[in-house]
Design an enzyme around this catalytic site. Structure first.
Site, PDB file in Angstrom:
ATOM      1  CE  LYS A 165      -3.890  -2.373   2.214  1.00  0.00           C
ATOM      2  NZ  LYS A 165      -4.999  -2.265   3.193  1.00  0.00           N
ATOM      3  CE1 TYR A 207      -9.287  -3.251  -0.002  1.00  0.00           C
ATOM      4  CE2 TYR A 207      -8.457  -1.236  -0.990  1.00  0.00           C
ATOM      5  CZ  TYR A 207      -8.239  -2.390  -0.246  1.00  0.00           C
ATOM      6  OH  TYR A 207      -6.996  -2.672   0.261  1.00  0.00           O
ATOM      7  CG  ASN A 227      -3.764  -2.687   6.665  1.00  0.00           C
ATOM      8  OD1 ASN A 227      -3.612  -2.293   5.501  1.00  0.00           O
ATOM      9  ND2 ASN A 227      -4.700  -3.556   7.002  1.00  0.00           N
ATOM     10  CG  HIS A 262      -5.495  -6.543  -0.176  1.00  0.00           C
ATOM     11  ND1 HIS A 262      -6.668  -6.606   0.534  1.00  0.00           N
ATOM     12  CD2 HIS A 262      -5.648  -7.388  -1.237  1.00  0.00           C
ATOM     13  CE1 HIS A 262      -7.495  -7.444  -0.078  1.00  0.00           C
ATOM     14  NE2 HIS A 262      -6.893  -7.923  -1.157  1.00  0.00           N
ATOM     15  CD  GLU A 277      -8.798  -9.551  -3.735  1.00  0.00           C
ATOM     16  OE1 GLU A 277      -7.622  -9.837  -3.432  1.00  0.00           O
ATOM     17  OE2 GLU A 277      -9.679  -9.296  -2.903  1.00  0.00           O
TER      18      GLU A 277
HETATM   19  P1  CMP Z   1      -7.377  -4.890   3.432  1.00  0.00           P
HETATM   20  O1  CMP Z   1      -6.895  -6.263   3.675  1.00  0.00           O
HETATM   21  O2  CMP Z   1      -6.756  -4.141   2.315  1.00  0.00           O
HETATM   22  O3  CMP Z   1      -8.960  -4.935   3.195  1.00  0.00           O
HETATM   23  C1  CMP Z   1      -9.799  -3.847   3.484  1.00  0.00           C
HETATM   24  C2  CMP Z   1      -9.097  -2.743   4.209  1.00  0.00           C
HETATM   25  O4  CMP Z   1      -9.908  -1.808   4.868  1.00  0.00           O
HETATM   26  C3  CMP Z   1      -8.262  -3.338   5.307  1.00  0.00           C
HETATM   27  O5  CMP Z   1      -7.166  -4.032   4.761  1.00  0.00           O
HETATM   28  C4  CMP Z   1      -7.926  -2.105   6.138  1.00  0.00           C
HETATM   29  O6  CMP Z   1      -6.735  -1.468   5.718  1.00  0.00           O
HETATM   30  C5  CMP Z   1      -9.075  -1.155   5.830  1.00  0.00           C
HETATM   31  N1  CMP Z   1      -9.840  -0.790   7.007  1.00  0.00           N
HETATM   32  C6  CMP Z   1      -9.948   0.462   7.488  1.00  0.00           C
HETATM   33  N2  CMP Z   1     -10.734   0.470   8.572  1.00  0.00           N
HETATM   34  C7  CMP Z   1     -11.110  -0.812   8.801  1.00  0.00           C
HETATM   35  C8  CMP Z   1     -11.933  -1.441   9.795  1.00  0.00           C
HETATM   36  N3  CMP Z   1     -12.498  -0.746  10.782  1.00  0.00           N
HETATM   37  N4  CMP Z   1     -12.091  -2.771   9.712  1.00  0.00           N
HETATM   38  C9  CMP Z   1     -11.519  -3.494   8.710  1.00  0.00           C
HETATM   39  N5  CMP Z   1     -10.753  -2.943   7.732  1.00  0.00           N
HETATM   40  C10 CMP Z   1     -10.545  -1.613   7.792  1.00  0.00           C
END
Ligand code: CMP
Length: 140
Positions: free
Chosen positions: A11, A51, A114, A117, A128
């Site tokens: 990311k 998403y 974070n 993904h 995906e």
């Molecule tokens: P990812 O695995 O990319 O899939 C969806 C993303 O939403 C997740 O990682 C997080 O980075 C983001 N996200 C932000 N807020 C939340 C939340 N409260 N719960 C889950 N995912 C979140």
């Protein structure tokens, strides 16, 4: 053991801090092979398309905004049980809950920023991967 493919995204918090190589090393050290990789800057529409499954969630807008704040690196990873293996080394979505030694524990800034993904099922991995890569770009 089944050889699988999974979609990984490094990311914008990773490219901003120049951590692509460090995270790729963790991926490869875990026995996963990076069989396709490209760096791209997502448009808002591309982030929302990726998403779309989260469109109704409260964090959808902020997530799509964050994903357009800088380049990402999209990858296809190959390995035995690659989907579960990658999720194991990524760690929990929220880095506050991530286990020691995981990518998110070591590198993630927040639940939104974070770092990585990874696909959560074989079905989602297939869709995906095809969102980002053509067959010719995947070189196993
Ligand atoms: P990812 O695995 O990319 O899939 C969806 C993303 O939403 C997740 O990682 C997080 O980075 C983001 N996200 C932000 N807020 C939340 C939340 N409260 N719960 C889950 N995912 C979140």
């Amino acid at each position: 053991m089944t050889v699988q493919h999974t979609l990984s995204i490094l990311k914008p918090d990773v490219t901003r801090r120049n951590l692509t190589g460090k995270i790729n090393a963790k991926i490869e050290d875990a026995g996963l092979r990076i069989i396709a990789q490209k760096r791209l800057w997502l448009t808002r529409a591309q982030a929302e398309g990726f998403y779309a499954v989260h469109a109704e969630r409260s964090f959808f807008g902020d997530l799509c905004e964050f994903m357009t704040t800088g380049p990402v690196v999209a990858q296809v990873l190959e390995g035995n049980d690659a989907i579960a293996k990658y999720r194991e080394i990524m760690g929990a979505t929220n880095p506050a809950n991530a286990a020691e030694g995981t990518i998110r524990k070591e590198f993630a800034e927040s639940i939104e920023a974070n770092s990585v993904h990874g696909s959560d099922s074989a079905e989602n991995a297939a869709s995906e991967i095809s969102y980002f890569f053509s067959r010719m770009e995947i070189v196993g």
